[in-house]
Design an enzyme around this catalytic site. Structure first.
Site, PDB file in Angstrom:
ATOM      1  N   ASP A   1      -9.025  -3.171  -7.513  1.00  0.00           N
ATOM      2  CA  ASP A   1      -8.599  -2.200  -6.511  1.00  0.00           C
ATOM      3  C   ASP A   1      -9.344  -0.879  -6.713  1.00  0.00           C
ATOM      4  OD1 ASP A   1      -7.180  -0.297  -4.939  1.00  0.00           O
ATOM      5  OD2 ASP A   1      -5.360  -1.506  -5.080  1.00  0.00           O
TER       6      ASP A   1
ATOM      7  N   HIS B   1      -7.883  -3.880  -3.041  1.00  0.00           N
ATOM      8  CA  HIS B   1      -6.739  -3.245  -2.413  1.00  0.00           C
ATOM      9  C   HIS B   1      -6.376  -3.961  -1.111  1.00  0.00           C
ATOM     10  CE1 HIS B   1      -3.927   0.057  -2.119  1.00  0.00           C
ATOM     11  NE2 HIS B   1      -4.248   0.218  -0.842  1.00  0.00           N
TER      12      HIS B   1
ATOM     13  N   CYS C   1       0.855  -1.188   0.000  1.00  0.00           N
ATOM     14  CA  CYS C   1       0.000   0.000   0.000  1.00  0.00           C
ATOM     15  C   CYS C   1       0.895   1.244   0.000  1.00  0.00           C
ATOM     16  CB  CYS C   1      -0.960  -0.065   1.181  1.00  0.00           C
ATOM     17  SG  CYS C   1      -2.173   1.260   1.267  1.00  0.00           S
TER      18      CYS C   1
END
Length: 237
Positions: free
Chosen positions: A174, A204, A121
């Protein structure tokens, strides 16, 4: 179970901590583990311990040290707090912090001088910065893995500074990274030696087992297996 401790990393504008997990056998290659917006939490510490179990010295620097040392949140309930720290993060200073962490890892007695990086991330973006910007005496990392770095598409002007093998993981569902942005990354790195990009039928943060609504076990397992093979190939010549 890996031995763990915190290491102090020194920079010209202050010191910060990095969580460290040590393998049974040393010296070993080191892997910098770069955090999500949740900080150095159980997920990141667990990944460090998995890497140590796989024979790597794992070192996770506290990226938010300037705003709240040892900040951590567990799951989606901490997103607002994490994003608040992210907005205060000075990306002009991050490469120096990453460079200091890489220099510290290389100087540790338990490190054999080889250093890779893996990020998730926010950390996926930091992993890209590690590959393009972090240099110690002219030498960058030896291999980097980036999981769903949402800001990479805005940094592709520096793609030609990638000097090491890089493995990218993205989720095709995502909500934070549209397919067009993944396409942009893929085009920017196409043809670069040792650079590979994989997409998964997942959203995600699919690797984060501490965030149940985001975690995708099948995608996480496949990506982790590929990650370990990639690290073994490039950090254990």
């Amino acid at each position: 179970m890996a031995d763990t401790r915190y290491e102090k990393i020194s920079t010209p504008d202050g010191d910060f901590e990095a969580f460290c997990a040590l393998p049974e056998t040393s010296p070993a290659p080191a892997v910098l583990v770069l955090q999500e917006v949740f900080g150095i939490n159980d997920n990141i510490r667990g990944l460090c311990e998995q890497l140590a179990d796989a024979g790597y010295l794992a070192l996770a620097p506290d990226v938010f040290w300037r705003s709240e040392p040892r900040f951590e949140r567990k799951d989606e309930s901490g997103l607002a707090d994490g994003f608040a720290h992210l907005q205060r993060l000075d990306f002009d200073l991050v490469p120096a912090d990453l460079t200091a962490t890489m220099a510290h890892a290389r100087a540790m007695p338990g490190c054999n001088g080889t250093v890779g990086g893996i990020g998730f991330c926010l950390g996926g973006t930091l992993a890209y910065l590690l590959a393009t910007s972090a240099r110690v005496d002219g030498r960058g990392p030896d291999a980097v893995v980036s999981y769903y770095g949402s800001a990479i598409h805005g940094m592709l002007g520096s793609a030609d500074r990638i000097e090491c093998p890089v493995l990218f993981h993205y989720g095709s569902r995502d909500p934070y990274i549209p397919a067009e942005q993944i396409d942009d990354v893929e085009r920017a790195v196409a043809g670069r030696p040792g650079v590979t990009l994989h997409r998964y039928e997942a959203g995600h943060a699919f690797s984060n087992w501490d965030a149940p609504s985001l975690y995708d076990e099948a995608a996480a397992r496949t990506a982790w297996e590929r990650t370990l093979r990639f690290l073994d190939e490039h950090l254990r010549p």
